[in-house]
Enzyme design. Structure first.
Site, PDB file in Angstrom:
ATOM      1  N   ARG A  58       0.813  -1.232   0.000  1.00  0.00           N
ATOM      2  CA  ARG A  58       0.000   0.000   0.000  1.00  0.00           C
ATOM      3  C   ARG A  58       0.839   1.272   0.000  1.00  0.00           C
ATOM      4  O   ARG A  58       0.401   2.315   0.442  1.00  0.00           O
ATOM      5  CB  ARG A  58      -0.972   0.022   1.179  1.00  0.00           C
ATOM      6  N   LYS A  77       1.518  11.529 -10.362  1.00  0.00           N
ATOM      7  CA  LYS A  77       0.586  10.662 -11.095  1.00  0.00           C
ATOM      8  C   LYS A  77       1.331   9.385 -11.484  1.00  0.00           C
ATOM      9  O   LYS A  77       2.446   9.445 -12.001  1.00  0.00           O
ATOM     10  CB  LYS A  77       0.081  11.352 -12.362  1.00  0.00           C
ATOM     11  N   GLU A  92       6.138  20.546 -23.948  1.00  0.00           N
ATOM     12  CA  GLU A  92       5.657  20.732 -22.568  1.00  0.00           C
ATOM     13  C   GLU A  92       6.331  21.945 -21.924  1.00  0.00           C
ATOM     14  O   GLU A  92       5.728  22.630 -21.092  1.00  0.00           O
ATOM     15  CB  GLU A  92       5.917  19.476 -21.721  1.00  0.00           C
ATOM     16  N   LYS A 147       5.132  23.416 -12.946  1.00  0.00           N
ATOM     17  CA  LYS A 147       4.380  22.228 -12.535  1.00  0.00           C
ATOM     18  C   LYS A 147       4.373  22.097 -11.011  1.00  0.00           C
ATOM     19  O   LYS A 147       3.348  21.760 -10.409  1.00  0.00           O
ATOM     20  CB  LYS A 147       4.958  20.970 -13.188  1.00  0.00           C
ATOM     21  N   GLU A 176      -5.970  17.192  -8.742  1.00  0.00           N
ATOM     22  CA  GLU A 176      -6.712  17.757  -9.867  1.00  0.00           C
ATOM     23  C   GLU A 176      -8.196  17.930  -9.556  1.00  0.00           C
ATOM     24  O   GLU A 176      -9.068  17.649 -10.374  1.00  0.00           O
ATOM     25  CB  GLU A 176      -6.531  16.849 -11.108  1.00  0.00           C
ATOM     26  N   ARG A 227      -4.758  22.059 -11.237  1.00  0.00           N
ATOM     27  CA  ARG A 227      -3.877  21.190 -12.022  1.00  0.00           C
ATOM     28  C   ARG A 227      -4.343  21.011 -13.458  1.00  0.00           C
ATOM     29  O   ARG A 227      -3.549  20.721 -14.348  1.00  0.00           O
ATOM     30  CB  ARG A 227      -3.755  19.835 -11.309  1.00  0.00           C
ATOM     31  N   ASN A 231      -3.205  20.665 -18.663  1.00  0.00           N
ATOM     32  CA  ASN A 231      -3.800  19.974 -19.803  1.00  0.00           C
ATOM     33  C   ASN A 231      -3.902  20.887 -21.029  1.00  0.00           C
ATOM     34  O   ASN A 231      -4.531  20.527 -22.020  1.00  0.00           O
ATOM     35  CB  ASN A 231      -5.191  19.481 -19.394  1.00  0.00           C
ATOM     36  N   HIS A 286      -3.889  19.574 -24.545  1.00  0.00           N
ATOM     37  CA  HIS A 286      -3.958  18.117 -24.450  1.00  0.00           C
ATOM     38  C   HIS A 286      -5.281  17.524 -24.911  1.00  0.00           C
ATOM     39  O   HIS A 286      -5.342  16.333 -25.216  1.00  0.00           O
ATOM     40  CB  HIS A 286      -3.670  17.657 -23.021  1.00  0.00           C
ATOM     41  N   HIS A 321      -4.450  14.656 -27.160  1.00  0.00           N
ATOM     42  CA  HIS A 321      -4.718  13.243 -26.854  1.00  0.00           C
ATOM     43  C   HIS A 321      -5.527  12.595 -27.979  1.00  0.00           C
ATOM     44  O   HIS A 321      -5.312  11.422 -28.316  1.00  0.00           O
ATOM     45  CB  HIS A 321      -5.497  13.114 -25.538  1.00  0.00           C
ATOM     46  N   HIS A 362       4.084  12.509 -28.188  1.00  0.00           N
ATOM     47  CA  HIS A 362       3.164  13.281 -27.357  1.00  0.00           C
ATOM     48  C   HIS A 362       3.314  14.792 -27.604  1.00  0.00           C
ATOM     49  O   HIS A 362       2.324  15.505 -27.811  1.00  0.00           O
ATOM     50  CB  HIS A 362       3.437  12.954 -25.887  1.00  0.00           C
TER      51      HIS A 362
END
Ligand code: GLY
Length: 367
Positions: free
Chosen positions: A120, A142, A184, A226, A236, A245, A249, A252, A256, A268
Protein backbone atom coordinates in the site's frame (compact mmCIF):
# COMPACT_ATOMS: atom_id res chain seq x y z
CA UNK A 1 31.67 23.23 -10.49
CA UNK A 2 28.25 21.67 -10.00
CA UNK A 3 25.27 23.43 -11.58
CA UNK A 4 22.78 21.47 -9.45
CA UNK A 5 19.57 23.43 -8.92
CA UNK A 6 16.88 22.35 -6.48
CA UNK A 7 13.15 22.97 -6.84
CA UNK A 8 11.02 22.31 -3.79
CA UNK A 9 7.59 20.84 -4.53
CA UNK A 10 5.26 21.84 -1.72
CA UNK A 11 2.06 20.24 -0.50
CA UNK A 12 1.30 17.67 2.18
CA UNK A 13 4.46 15.64 1.41
CA UNK A 14 7.08 18.10 0.09
CA UNK A 15 10.04 16.85 -1.93
CA UNK A 16 12.98 18.14 -3.94
CA UNK A 17 13.62 17.99 -7.66
CA UNK A 18 17.36 18.27 -8.33
CA UNK A 19 18.39 19.31 -11.86
CA UNK A 20 21.92 19.57 -13.23
CA UNK A 21 24.91 17.83 -14.78
CA UNK A 22 26.49 14.88 -12.97
CA UNK A 23 23.92 14.94 -10.18
CA UNK A 24 23.65 11.16 -9.61
CA UNK A 25 25.65 11.56 -6.43
CA UNK A 26 22.63 13.42 -4.95
CA UNK A 27 20.51 10.26 -5.15
CA UNK A 28 21.26 8.78 -1.70
CA UNK A 29 20.29 12.10 -0.07
CA UNK A 30 16.97 12.14 -1.97
CA UNK A 31 16.21 8.62 -0.68
CA UNK A 32 16.61 9.95 2.83
CA UNK A 33 17.13 8.00 5.99
CA UNK A 34 15.66 4.71 7.08
CA UNK A 35 15.83 2.93 3.69
CA UNK A 36 17.14 -0.62 4.06
CA UNK A 37 17.31 -1.78 0.42
CA UNK A 38 16.55 -0.34 -3.02
CA UNK A 39 15.03 -1.78 -6.20
CA UNK A 40 16.03 0.09 -9.34
CA UNK A 41 13.38 -0.28 -12.06
CA UNK A 42 14.85 0.53 -15.49
CA UNK A 43 14.17 -0.41 -19.12
CA UNK A 44 16.45 -2.91 -20.83
CA UNK A 45 17.69 -0.23 -23.23
CA UNK A 46 19.07 1.72 -20.25
CA UNK A 47 20.91 -1.27 -18.78
CA UNK A 48 24.20 0.63 -18.43
CA UNK A 49 22.64 3.73 -16.87
CA UNK A 50 20.43 1.62 -14.56
CA UNK A 51 23.53 -0.33 -13.50
CA UNK A 52 25.48 2.85 -12.84
CA UNK A 53 22.61 4.26 -10.73
CA UNK A 54 22.64 0.97 -8.81
CA UNK A 55 26.42 1.26 -8.36
CA UNK A 56 26.09 4.78 -6.91
CA UNK A 57 23.52 3.46 -4.44
CA UNK A 58 25.67 0.41 -3.63
CA UNK A 59 28.64 2.66 -2.88
CA UNK A 60 26.39 4.64 -0.52
CA UNK A 61 25.74 1.40 1.38
CA UNK A 62 22.33 0.31 0.03
CA UNK A 63 21.80 -3.31 -1.06
CA UNK A 64 20.45 -2.88 -4.62
CA UNK A 65 18.36 -5.07 -6.94
CA UNK A 66 17.98 -4.11 -10.62
CA UNK A 67 14.55 -4.92 -12.10
CA UNK A 68 14.65 -4.61 -15.88
CA UNK A 69 11.41 -3.89 -17.72
CA UNK A 70 10.50 -3.51 -21.42
CA UNK A 71 11.17 -0.20 -23.16
CA UNK A 72 8.62 2.60 -23.34
CA UNK A 73 4.86 1.99 -23.17
CA UNK A 74 5.40 -1.81 -23.24
CA UNK A 75 6.36 -1.47 -19.56
CA UNK A 76 3.02 0.04 -18.55
CA UNK A 77 1.07 -3.21 -18.32
CA UNK A 78 -0.46 -5.23 -15.50
CA UNK A 79 1.81 -8.13 -16.53
CA UNK A 80 4.98 -6.07 -16.08
CA UNK A 81 3.67 -4.59 -12.81
CA UNK A 82 2.99 -8.15 -11.57
CA UNK A 83 6.56 -9.19 -12.50
CA UNK A 84 7.88 -6.24 -10.47
CA UNK A 85 5.71 -7.21 -7.47
CA UNK A 86 7.09 -10.74 -7.76
CA UNK A 87 10.67 -9.41 -7.74
CA UNK A 88 9.90 -7.29 -4.66
CA UNK A 89 8.37 -10.32 -2.95
CA UNK A 90 11.45 -12.42 -3.78
CA UNK A 91 13.61 -9.72 -2.18
CA UNK A 92 11.39 -9.58 0.95
CA UNK A 93 10.79 -5.92 0.23
CA UNK A 94 9.32 -4.15 3.26
CA UNK A 95 7.91 -0.70 3.98
CA UNK A 96 11.40 0.51 4.88
CA UNK A 97 12.65 -0.23 1.37
CA UNK A 98 12.48 2.05 -1.65
CA UNK A 99 12.09 1.99 -5.43
CA UNK A 100 14.09 4.11 -7.85
CA UNK A 101 12.47 4.52 -11.27
CA UNK A 102 15.01 5.21 -14.04
CA UNK A 103 13.87 6.04 -17.57
CA UNK A 104 11.31 7.91 -19.62
CA UNK A 105 7.78 8.76 -18.51
CA UNK A 106 6.46 5.26 -19.15
CA UNK A 107 9.03 3.74 -16.78
CA UNK A 108 8.55 6.35 -14.06
CA UNK A 109 4.74 5.90 -14.35
CA UNK A 110 5.19 2.14 -13.90
CA UNK A 111 7.75 2.45 -11.10
CA UNK A 112 5.48 4.94 -9.30
CA UNK A 113 2.53 2.59 -9.70
CA UNK A 114 4.49 -0.39 -8.33
CA UNK A 115 5.66 1.76 -5.41
CA UNK A 116 2.11 3.02 -4.76
CA UNK A 117 0.70 -0.49 -4.65
CA UNK A 118 3.40 -2.58 -2.96
CA UNK A 119 2.45 -2.86 0.73
CA UNK A 120 0.00 0.00 0.00
CA UNK A 121 2.84 2.37 -0.68
CA UNK A 122 6.63 2.45 -0.40
CA UNK A 123 9.04 5.30 -1.06
CA UNK A 124 9.90 6.07 -4.69
CA UNK A 125 12.52 8.37 -6.21
CA UNK A 126 12.42 9.08 -9.93
CA UNK A 127 15.44 9.49 -12.18
CA UNK A 128 13.84 10.62 -15.47
CA UNK A 129 16.05 10.35 -18.55
CA UNK A 130 13.94 12.19 -21.12
CA UNK A 131 12.98 15.86 -21.22
CA UNK A 132 9.30 14.92 -21.28
CA UNK A 133 9.64 12.83 -18.11
CA UNK A 134 11.66 15.54 -16.33
CA UNK A 135 9.23 18.37 -16.93
CA UNK A 136 6.03 16.32 -16.71
CA UNK A 137 5.67 12.61 -15.85
CA UNK A 138 8.18 12.32 -13.01
CA UNK A 139 6.92 15.36 -11.09
CA UNK A 140 3.48 15.56 -9.53
CA UNK A 141 2.78 12.03 -8.30
CA UNK A 142 0.59 10.66 -11.09
CA UNK A 143 1.32 6.96 -11.61
CA UNK A 144 -0.37 4.38 -13.76
CA UNK A 145 -0.49 1.59 -16.29
CA UNK A 146 -2.45 1.01 -19.50
CA UNK A 147 -5.17 -1.62 -19.85
CA UNK A 148 -7.41 -2.87 -22.66
CA UNK A 149 -9.92 -0.19 -21.58
CA UNK A 150 -7.47 2.64 -22.33
CA UNK A 151 -4.29 4.44 -21.42
CA UNK A 152 -3.65 5.55 -17.83
CA UNK A 153 -7.09 4.46 -16.62
CA UNK A 154 -5.57 2.42 -13.78
CA UNK A 155 -3.33 4.32 -11.42
CA UNK A 156 -2.90 6.27 -8.27
CA UNK A 157 -1.48 9.51 -6.93
CA UNK A 158 1.78 8.63 -5.19
CA UNK A 159 4.09 11.53 -4.48
CA UNK A 160 7.79 10.72 -4.97
CA UNK A 161 10.31 11.31 -2.19
CA UNK A 162 12.52 13.09 -4.71
CA UNK A 163 13.28 13.51 -8.41
CA UNK A 164 16.74 13.62 -9.96
CA UNK A 165 17.11 15.14 -13.43
CA UNK A 166 20.54 14.51 -14.92
CA UNK A 167 21.23 16.85 -17.83
CA UNK A 168 24.12 14.57 -18.76
CA UNK A 169 21.57 11.81 -19.52
CA UNK A 170 19.82 14.21 -21.92
CA UNK A 171 22.90 14.62 -24.09
CA UNK A 172 22.26 11.23 -25.70
CA UNK A 173 18.50 11.74 -26.09
CA UNK A 174 17.47 11.46 -29.79
CA UNK A 175 16.75 14.93 -31.26
CA UNK A 176 13.03 14.33 -31.96
CA UNK A 177 12.53 13.21 -28.33
CA UNK A 178 14.08 16.45 -27.09
CA UNK A 179 11.87 18.52 -29.38
CA UNK A 180 8.80 16.57 -28.24
CA UNK A 181 9.62 17.37 -24.60
CA UNK A 182 10.07 21.03 -25.52
CA UNK A 183 6.34 21.17 -26.30
CA UNK A 184 5.66 20.73 -22.57
CA UNK A 185 8.28 23.37 -21.75
CA UNK A 186 6.65 25.84 -24.16
CA UNK A 187 3.26 24.92 -22.69
CA UNK A 188 4.54 26.01 -19.27
CA UNK A 189 5.55 29.30 -20.91
CA UNK A 190 2.08 30.00 -22.28
CA UNK A 191 0.15 29.00 -19.16
CA UNK A 192 2.34 30.52 -16.47
CA UNK A 193 5.90 31.65 -17.22
CA UNK A 194 6.35 33.77 -20.38
CA UNK A 195 10.09 34.11 -19.67
CA UNK A 196 10.30 30.57 -21.10
CA UNK A 197 8.91 31.90 -24.39
CA UNK A 198 11.38 34.81 -24.36
CA UNK A 199 14.27 32.37 -23.84
CA UNK A 200 13.15 30.11 -26.69
CA UNK A 201 12.53 33.06 -29.01
CA UNK A 202 15.92 34.57 -28.19
CA UNK A 203 17.63 31.58 -29.84
CA UNK A 204 15.24 28.94 -31.14
CA UNK A 205 18.01 26.91 -32.83
CA UNK A 206 19.64 26.40 -29.41
CA UNK A 207 16.30 25.62 -27.77
CA UNK A 208 15.83 22.85 -30.34
CA UNK A 209 18.80 20.88 -28.95
CA UNK A 210 19.65 19.55 -25.49
CA UNK A 211 23.04 21.28 -25.38
CA UNK A 212 21.74 24.86 -25.76
CA UNK A 213 22.85 27.55 -23.30
CA UNK A 214 19.41 27.90 -21.71
CA UNK A 215 18.73 24.19 -21.13
CA UNK A 216 19.07 24.28 -17.34
CA UNK A 217 16.93 27.40 -17.06
CA UNK A 218 14.25 26.12 -19.44
CA UNK A 219 13.94 22.84 -17.54
CA UNK A 220 13.95 24.37 -14.06
CA UNK A 221 11.38 27.00 -15.07
CA UNK A 222 9.06 24.36 -16.58
CA UNK A 223 9.40 22.16 -13.49
CA UNK A 224 8.75 25.18 -11.27
CA UNK A 225 5.48 25.82 -13.11
CA UNK A 226 4.38 22.23 -12.54
CA UNK A 227 5.62 22.28 -8.92
CA UNK A 228 3.59 25.40 -8.14
CA UNK A 229 0.46 23.82 -9.62
CA UNK A 230 0.66 20.38 -8.00
CA UNK A 231 1.58 21.87 -4.61
CA UNK A 232 -1.91 23.41 -4.39
CA UNK A 233 -3.93 20.86 -6.39
CA UNK A 234 -2.26 17.46 -6.32
CA UNK A 235 -5.40 15.49 -7.12
CA UNK A 236 -6.71 17.76 -9.87
CA UNK A 237 -9.85 18.63 -7.96
CA UNK A 238 -9.41 22.34 -8.76
CA UNK A 239 -7.86 24.68 -6.23
CA UNK A 240 -10.24 27.21 -4.64
CA UNK A 241 -10.88 30.05 -7.08
CA UNK A 242 -8.49 28.64 -9.65
CA UNK A 243 -8.36 26.22 -12.52
CA UNK A 244 -5.79 24.15 -10.59
CA UNK A 245 -3.88 21.19 -12.02
CA UNK A 246 -6.15 20.99 -15.03
CA UNK A 247 -4.20 23.93 -16.51
CA UNK A 248 -1.41 21.45 -17.27
CA UNK A 249 -3.80 19.97 -19.80
CA UNK A 250 -3.30 23.00 -22.11
CA UNK A 251 -3.28 21.65 -25.68
CA UNK A 252 -3.96 18.12 -24.45
CA UNK A 253 -7.66 17.69 -25.29
CA UNK A 254 -7.08 17.75 -29.04
CA UNK A 255 -3.52 16.45 -28.52
CA UNK A 256 -4.72 13.24 -26.85
CA UNK A 257 -7.30 12.80 -29.62
CA UNK A 258 -4.59 13.14 -32.30
CA UNK A 259 -2.43 10.58 -30.48
CA UNK A 260 -5.38 8.17 -30.39
CA UNK A 261 -6.47 8.71 -34.00
CA UNK A 262 -2.85 8.31 -35.11
CA UNK A 263 -2.62 5.06 -33.14
CA UNK A 264 0.10 6.56 -30.89
CA UNK A 265 2.59 6.92 -33.76
CA UNK A 266 2.84 10.67 -33.13
CA UNK A 267 5.07 11.76 -30.28
CA UNK A 268 3.16 13.28 -27.36
CA UNK A 269 4.77 16.71 -27.77
CA UNK A 270 4.00 16.82 -31.48
CA UNK A 271 0.33 16.14 -30.81
CA UNK A 272 0.02 18.71 -28.03
CA UNK A 273 1.83 21.33 -30.15
CA UNK A 274 -1.03 21.10 -32.66
CA UNK A 275 -3.46 21.01 -29.72
CA UNK A 276 -2.04 24.27 -28.34
CA UNK A 277 -2.44 26.05 -31.68
CA UNK A 278 -6.02 24.71 -31.84
CA UNK A 279 -6.95 26.10 -28.40
CA UNK A 280 -5.19 29.37 -29.19
CA UNK A 281 -7.38 29.69 -32.29
CA UNK A 282 -10.41 28.78 -30.16
CA UNK A 283 -9.53 31.44 -27.58
CA UNK A 284 -9.14 34.04 -30.36
CA UNK A 285 -12.53 33.06 -31.79
CA UNK A 286 -14.02 33.52 -28.33
CA UNK A 287 -12.49 37.00 -28.14
CA UNK A 288 -10.18 36.05 -25.26
CA UNK A 289 -6.78 36.63 -26.88
CA UNK A 290 -5.49 38.69 -29.83
CA UNK A 291 -4.45 37.05 -33.11
CA UNK A 292 -0.91 38.10 -32.36
CA UNK A 293 -0.80 35.60 -29.48
CA UNK A 294 -2.05 32.84 -31.81
CA UNK A 295 0.73 33.75 -34.24
CA UNK A 296 3.19 33.56 -31.33
CA UNK A 297 2.08 29.96 -30.64
CA UNK A 298 2.68 28.98 -34.28
CA UNK A 299 6.06 30.68 -34.47
CA UNK A 300 7.59 29.53 -31.19
CA UNK A 301 6.49 25.92 -31.75
CA UNK A 302 7.42 25.66 -35.43
CA UNK A 303 10.78 27.40 -34.91
CA UNK A 304 11.89 24.54 -32.66
CA UNK A 305 10.64 21.91 -35.11
CA UNK A 306 7.18 21.07 -33.77
CA UNK A 307 4.13 20.65 -36.03
CA UNK A 308 1.45 23.35 -35.86
CA UNK A 309 -1.10 21.92 -38.29
CA UNK A 310 -2.99 18.70 -38.90
CA UNK A 311 -4.78 17.04 -41.80
CA UNK A 312 -8.19 18.51 -42.54
CA UNK A 313 -10.24 15.33 -42.97
CA UNK A 314 -10.30 13.94 -39.43
CA UNK A 315 -12.69 16.19 -37.49
CA UNK A 316 -15.35 13.53 -36.89
CA UNK A 317 -12.82 11.05 -35.47
CA UNK A 318 -11.06 13.69 -33.38
CA UNK A 319 -14.35 15.00 -32.04
CA UNK A 320 -15.44 11.47 -31.09
CA UNK A 321 -12.09 10.81 -29.37
CA UNK A 322 -12.31 14.10 -27.42
CA UNK A 323 -15.80 13.23 -26.17
CA UNK A 324 -14.53 10.05 -24.48
CA UNK A 325 -11.33 11.63 -23.13
CA UNK A 326 -11.18 11.09 -19.39
CA UNK A 327 -10.97 14.83 -18.83
CA UNK A 328 -14.38 15.50 -20.40
CA UNK A 329 -17.24 15.49 -17.92
CA UNK A 330 -20.68 14.01 -18.53
CA UNK A 331 -20.02 14.16 -22.27
CA UNK A 332 -19.29 17.92 -22.14
CA UNK A 333 -16.08 18.94 -23.91
CA UNK A 334 -13.68 20.95 -21.76
CA UNK A 335 -10.69 22.86 -23.08
CA UNK A 336 -8.01 24.79 -21.27
CA UNK A 337 -7.79 28.13 -23.09
CA UNK A 338 -5.95 31.35 -22.38
CA UNK A 339 -7.74 34.47 -21.21
CA UNK A 340 -4.42 36.20 -21.86
CA UNK A 341 -0.78 35.14 -21.71
CA UNK A 342 -0.24 33.20 -18.47
CA UNK A 343 -3.95 33.14 -17.59
CA UNK A 344 -5.41 29.69 -18.30
CA UNK A 345 -9.14 29.11 -17.79
CA UNK A 346 -11.62 26.37 -18.68
CA UNK A 347 -13.87 26.73 -21.72
CA UNK A 348 -16.66 24.21 -21.21
CA UNK A 349 -18.85 23.15 -24.14
CA UNK A 350 -17.59 25.77 -26.63
CA UNK A 351 -19.89 26.63 -29.55
CA UNK A 352 -19.63 23.79 -32.11
CA UNK A 353 -19.06 26.33 -34.92
CA UNK A 354 -16.05 27.76 -33.04
CA UNK A 355 -14.59 24.27 -32.65
CA UNK A 356 -15.03 23.53 -36.34
CA UNK A 357 -13.56 26.91 -37.32
CA UNK A 358 -10.57 26.41 -34.98
CA UNK A 359 -9.99 22.99 -36.57
CA UNK A 360 -10.23 24.53 -40.02
CA UNK A 361 -7.60 27.10 -39.10
CA UNK A 362 -5.30 24.39 -37.77
CA UNK A 363 -5.79 22.22 -40.84
CA UNK A 364 -5.64 24.97 -43.45
CA UNK A 365 -1.89 25.12 -43.22
CA UNK A 366 -1.34 21.36 -43.50
CA UNK A 367 -0.44 21.22 -47.22
N1 GLY B 1 0.52 15.65 -17.19
C1 GLY B 1 -0.41 16.47 -16.55
C2 GLY B 1 -0.41 16.32 -15.06
O1 GLY B 1 0.54 15.82 -14.50
O2 GLY B 1 -1.36 16.72 -14.43
Amino acid sequence: MSDATTIRVGGPAPYDVVVGHAVTRELPALLGSGVAQVAVIAPVSLHDFGTSVGKTLGEAGFPVRLIEVPDGEDAKTATVAAACWQALGDANFTRSDAIVGVGGGATTDLAGFVAATWLRGVKVVHVPTTLLAMVDAAVGGKTGINTAAGKNLVGSFHTPAGVLCSLTALETLPGPEWVSGMAEVVKAGFIADPVILDLVESDSASAAVATGPHTLQLITRAIQVKADVVAVDLKETGAVGSIGREMLNYGHTLGHAIEKVEDYRWRHGEAIAVGMVFVAELAALQGRIPHELVRRHRKVLSDIGLPVSYRGDRWEELHAAMRVDKKSRADRLRFVVLDGLGTPVIAESPAPEDLVEAYKRVSERSE
